[in-house]
Design a protein around this motif. Structure first.
Motif, mmCIF file in Angstrom:
data_model
loop_
_atom_site.group_PDB
_atom_site.id
_atom_site.type_symbol
_atom_site.label_atom_id
_atom_site.label_comp_id
_atom_site.label_asym_id
_atom_site.label_seq_id
_atom_site.Cartn_x
_atom_site.Cartn_y
_atom_site.Cartn_z
ATOM 1 N N ILE A 348 26.872 44.977 46.798
ATOM 2 C CA ILE A 348 26.982 43.615 46.264
ATOM 3 C C ILE A 348 26.469 42.676 47.335
ATOM 4 C CG2 ILE A 348 28.594 41.819 45.496
ATOM 5 C CD1 ILE A 348 30.401 44.092 44.441
ATOM 6 N N THR A 349 25.455 41.899 47.019
ATOM 7 C CA THR A 349 24.851 41.019 48.016
ATOM 8 C C THR A 349 25.753 39.823 48.300
ATOM 9 O OG1 THR A 349 23.689 39.650 46.403
ATOM 10 C CG2 THR A 349 22.567 41.662 47.136
ATOM 11 N N ASP A 350 25.490 39.177 49.434
ATOM 12 C CA ASP A 350 26.239 37.959 49.773
ATOM 13 C C ASP A 350 26.060 36.903 48.681
ATOM 14 O OD1 ASP A 350 27.141 39.057 52.101
ATOM 15 O OD2 ASP A 350 25.672 38.056 53.395
ATOM 16 N N GLU A 351 24.849 36.802 48.162
ATOM 17 C CA GLU A 351 24.591 35.803 47.113
ATOM 18 C C GLU A 351 25.422 36.098 45.864
ATOM 19 O OE1 GLU A 351 20.919 33.998 44.397
ATOM 20 O OE2 GLU A 351 20.538 35.597 45.856
ATOM 21 N N GLU A 352 25.473 37.366 45.460
ATOM 22 C CA GLU A 352 26.264 37.737 44.284
ATOM 23 C C GLU A 352 27.747 37.454 44.512
ATOM 24 O OE1 GLU A 352 24.319 41.462 41.945
ATOM 25 O OE2 GLU A 352 24.949 41.896 44.009
ATOM 26 N N PHE A 353 28.242 37.815 45.674
ATOM 27 C CA PHE A 353 29.658 37.636 45.950
ATOM 28 C C PHE A 353 30.028 36.162 46.004
ATOM 29 C CE2 PHE A 353 33.287 37.238 48.870
ATOM 30 C CZ PHE A 353 34.217 37.995 48.164
ATOM 31 N N HIS A 354 29.225 35.375 46.700
ATOM 32 C CA HIS A 354 29.526 33.946 46.818
ATOM 33 C C HIS A 354 29.435 33.260 45.455
ATOM 34 C CE1 HIS A 354 28.330 33.976 51.370
ATOM 35 N NE2 HIS A 354 29.472 34.584 51.109
ATOM 36 N N ARG A 355 28.495 33.672 44.651
ATOM 37 C CA ARG A 355 28.368 33.097 43.308
ATOM 38 C C ARG A 355 29.613 33.413 42.482
ATOM 39 N NH1 ARG A 355 27.051 35.717 38.822
ATOM 40 N NH2 ARG A 355 26.383 34.522 36.990
ATOM 41 N N ALA A 356 30.099 34.658 42.561
ATOM 42 C CA ALA A 356 31.303 35.032 41.813
ATOM 43 C C ALA A 356 32.511 34.253 42.313
ATOM 44 C CB ALA A 356 31.548 36.534 41.937
ATOM 45 N N MET A 357 32.641 34.106 43.618
ATOM 46 C CA MET A 357 33.751 33.329 44.172
ATOM 47 C C MET A 357 33.706 31.886 43.667
ATOM 48 S SD MET A 357 35.827 35.032 46.284
ATOM 49 C CE MET A 357 36.409 33.923 47.561
ATOM 50 N N GLN A 358 32.513 31.337 43.594
ATOM 51 C CA GLN A 358 32.366 29.957 43.144
ATOM 52 C C GLN A 358 32.750 29.828 41.662
ATOM 53 O OE1 GLN A 358 28.374 28.421 43.282
ATOM 54 N NE2 GLN A 358 29.057 26.288 43.170
ATOM 55 N N LEU A 359 32.236 30.724 40.829
ATOM 56 C CA LEU A 359 32.490 30.624 39.402
ATOM 57 C C LEU A 359 33.962 30.860 39.066
ATOM 58 C CD1 LEU A 359 29.359 32.431 37.888
ATOM 59 C CD2 LEU A 359 29.866 29.993 37.867
ATOM 60 N N VAL A 360 34.550 31.904 39.635
ATOM 61 C CA VAL A 360 35.949 32.206 39.340
ATOM 62 C C VAL A 360 36.861 31.130 39.918
ATOM 63 C CG1 VAL A 360 37.827 33.861 39.639
ATOM 64 C CG2 VAL A 360 35.499 34.672 39.196
ATOM 65 N N GLY A 361 36.595 30.753 41.160
ATOM 66 C CA GLY A 361 37.423 29.730 41.801
ATOM 67 C C GLY A 361 37.344 28.395 41.098
ATOM 68 N N ASN A 362 36.131 27.966 40.771
ATOM 69 C CA ASN A 362 35.983 26.677 40.094
ATOM 70 C C ASN A 362 36.562 26.714 38.684
ATOM 71 O OD1 ASN A 362 34.814 25.470 42.277
ATOM 72 N ND2 ASN A 362 32.710 25.660 41.535
ATOM 73 N N GLY A 363 36.456 27.874 38.029
ATOM 74 C CA GLY A 363 37.066 27.988 36.716
ATOM 75 C C GLY A 363 38.558 27.734 36.783
ATOM 76 N N HIS A 364 39.193 28.241 37.829
ATOM 77 C CA HIS A 364 40.633 28.000 37.981
ATOM 78 C C HIS A 364 40.902 26.547 38.345
ATOM 79 C CE1 HIS A 364 44.814 28.986 38.586
ATOM 80 N NE2 HIS A 364 44.765 28.318 39.725
ATOM 81 N N ARG A 365 40.127 26.001 39.266
ATOM 82 C CA ARG A 365 40.351 24.603 39.655
ATOM 83 C C ARG A 365 40.199 23.665 38.466
ATOM 84 N NH1 ARG A 365 36.936 26.692 43.750
ATOM 85 N NH2 ARG A 365 37.945 26.864 45.786
ATOM 86 N N PHE A 366 39.141 23.860 37.693
ATOM 87 C CA PHE A 366 38.876 22.964 36.562
ATOM 88 C C PHE A 366 39.938 23.107 35.475
ATOM 89 C CE2 PHE A 366 34.074 23.399 37.653
ATOM 90 C CZ PHE A 366 34.247 22.509 38.700
ATOM 91 N N SER A 367 40.572 24.278 35.390
ATOM 92 C CA SER A 367 41.582 24.488 34.349
ATOM 93 C C SER A 367 42.877 23.752 34.660
ATOM 94 C CB SER A 367 41.878 25.991 34.200
ATOM 95 O OG SER A 367 42.634 26.470 35.300
ATOM 96 N N LEU A 368 42.992 23.195 35.857
ATOM 97 C CA LEU A 368 44.230 22.525 36.258
ATOM 98 C C LEU A 368 44.049 21.018 36.415
ATOM 99 C CD1 LEU A 368 45.524 25.116 38.893
ATOM 100 C CD2 LEU A 368 46.193 24.878 36.502
ATOM 101 N N GLU A 369 43.110 20.459 35.675
ATOM 102 C CA GLU A 369 42.842 19.036 35.816
ATOM 103 C C GLU A 369 43.708 18.175 34.907
ATOM 104 O OE1 GLU A 369 38.649 18.592 35.215
ATOM 105 O OE2 GLU A 369 38.206 18.986 37.330
ATOM 106 N N ALA A 370 44.333 18.754 33.878
ATOM 107 C CA ALA A 370 45.106 17.984 32.912
ATOM 108 C C ALA A 370 46.543 18.493 32.872
ATOM 109 C CB ALA A 370 44.473 18.082 31.528
#
Length: 429
Positions: A348-370
């Protein structure tokens, strides 16, 4: 320019959770969001379809309907009228493991909303006239569900890979069981499940002065404490699962489907769930994921392909769905198998891993805005004894790296470990 790893994994602050356990075992969790103009009250109960006994198939969802037909003090439709008069809204949902009822109101009206919500949920009228009419509504809902090809593919898949486990049964239930139900049986189910430690009230938004003490002196505190006999029925078997391949035809199915399912850790293993989220994102979320890039962008043999995790208390499921022309289904299956097998030996490349961290992490952050999303997350976790910070899932992600994902998660998502369903249109058979 891509975000650096430090930026992707930075843990921001979030609403602080305050947990209280009442003497009867029921729980209250609050999340103060001072700037919110609204407050969400979310009542959770361990009363989903997984808790139904033989002959009760569908009663959990049917009860959700009946709750909104009124309580002993609130006539049919009165709850909705009074919540709307406060400037609020309400809804509910029944799942395999639990059911929840929530209202969103201006914060100044939260005490009255608590009274209305708890009265409705904890003391439903379950009158015969409403019971008979609402049963017809539920039976029509089942008929409509049966008329949707995509829904039928999914339900068939769950039945084939999970049954006789409760996750293999439809949440809506079986018509034969529903037709035999009566208000007395539903009262028994309500009394059995809506008690003590099976219940949690989650509050998020502006917490009005006196609201907490109001809840602590509400009908939530008057629920019966679960007895040792009650607790005997609280332990459920872990998910049973079959690894094999099947092929079925379905009427009016517009495109062929290849469905693959894998069993993964139950919801209480949050670290494992985080790893599964990251792995499925690398494999099949977005144009740069491996399966999407290969099958849709390069080979152009699928209309869509995605992969996600359904988190469940008795064993979670990873599900992959690929839609394609029927004459491409064999090639699609071969290519998916090849890509999954290649992932065992491809770093798993650094780019793939960082992209997954961003998508999963941001998905959780955005789900807690309301407030509604915060109340749902806090209520669900507290109900099942996971008194965790709202942003703990971001910390869970930090336990993983590219090597550990490839070594510990990718091997779980191989073809031989899956249940595969090939779904074709009956019209082309």
């Amino acid at each position: 320019m891509g975000l650096c790893h430090g930026t992707l994994t930075a843990i921001p602050s979030g609403p602080v959770l305050d947990h209280r356990t009442l003497q009867n075992g029921s729980t209250l969790v609050t999340a103060a969001i001072p700037d919110a103009a609204l407050t969400c009250l979310d009542f959770w109960c361990r009363g989903g379809s997984a808790w139904e006994r033989s002959g009760e198939e569908g009663i959990a969802h049917f009860l959700e309907h009946m709750v909104f037909k009124g309580s002993r003090r609130l006539g049919p439709g009165e709850f909705d009228r009074r919540i709307e008069a406060l400037g609020g809204s309400s809804n509910a949902a029944t799942g395999f493991d639990d059911v929840h009822y929530h209202v969103l109101v201006p914060s100044a009206e939260s005490k009255e909303a608590v009274d209305l919500l708890l009265d409705l949920v904890l003391d439903p009228a379950l009158e015969q006239d409403c019971f008979s009419m609402e049963r017809d509504v539920v039976l029509e809902e089942i008929a409509q569900y049966r008329d949707q090809p995509d829904d039928q593919v999914l339900q068939t898949l769950l039945e084939l890979c999970c049954a006789p486990h409760c996750y293999g049964r439809p949440i809506l239930g079986w018509e034969t069981s529903l037709r035999k139900m009566n208000p007395g049986g539903m009262r028994n189910y309500h009394h059995r499940r809506y008690q003590g430690a099976n219940c949690c009230l989650s509050v998020a938004g502006t917490i009005e002065d006196g609201l907490v003490s109001h809840v602590l002196n509400s009908p939530l505190a008057a629920l019966n404490k679960l007895t040792d006999e009650d607790l005997k029925g609280t332990t459920k078997p872990s998910l049973s699962f079959r690894c094999r391949r099947d092929s079925r035809t379905f009427p009016r199915l517009e495109a062929a489907r290849l469905m693959m399912v894998w069993p993964v850790a139950s919801a209480d293993d949050q670290l494992a769930i985080a790893g599964a989220d990251l792995a499925t994102t690398i494999l099949a979320e977005g144009r740069r994921s491996r399966l999407v890039q290969k099958l849709r962008e390069e080979l152009q043999i699928v209309e869509s392909i995605d992969m996600d995790v359904t988190t469940l208390e008795q064993g979670s499921l990873v599900m992959l769905e690929a839609c394609c022309p029927e004459d491409q289904i064999e090639q699609v299956e071969r290519e998916i198998h090849q890509q999954l097998e290649n992932s065992l030996n491809t770093a798993i490349t650094d780019e793939e891993f960082h992209r997954a961290m961003q998508l999963v992490g941001n998905g959780h952050r955005f789900s807690l805005e309301a407030p509604g999303a915060v109340a749902a997350s806090a209520g669900s976790q507290t109900l099942w004894g996971r008194h965790r910070d709202l942003l703990a899932p971001l910390q869970d992600l930090m336990h993983w790296n590219a090597s550990s994902l490839r070594e510990r998660v990718i091997p779980l998502l191989q073809p031989q470990r899956s249940f595969t369903l090939i779904a074709r249109s009956e019209d082309n058979a």
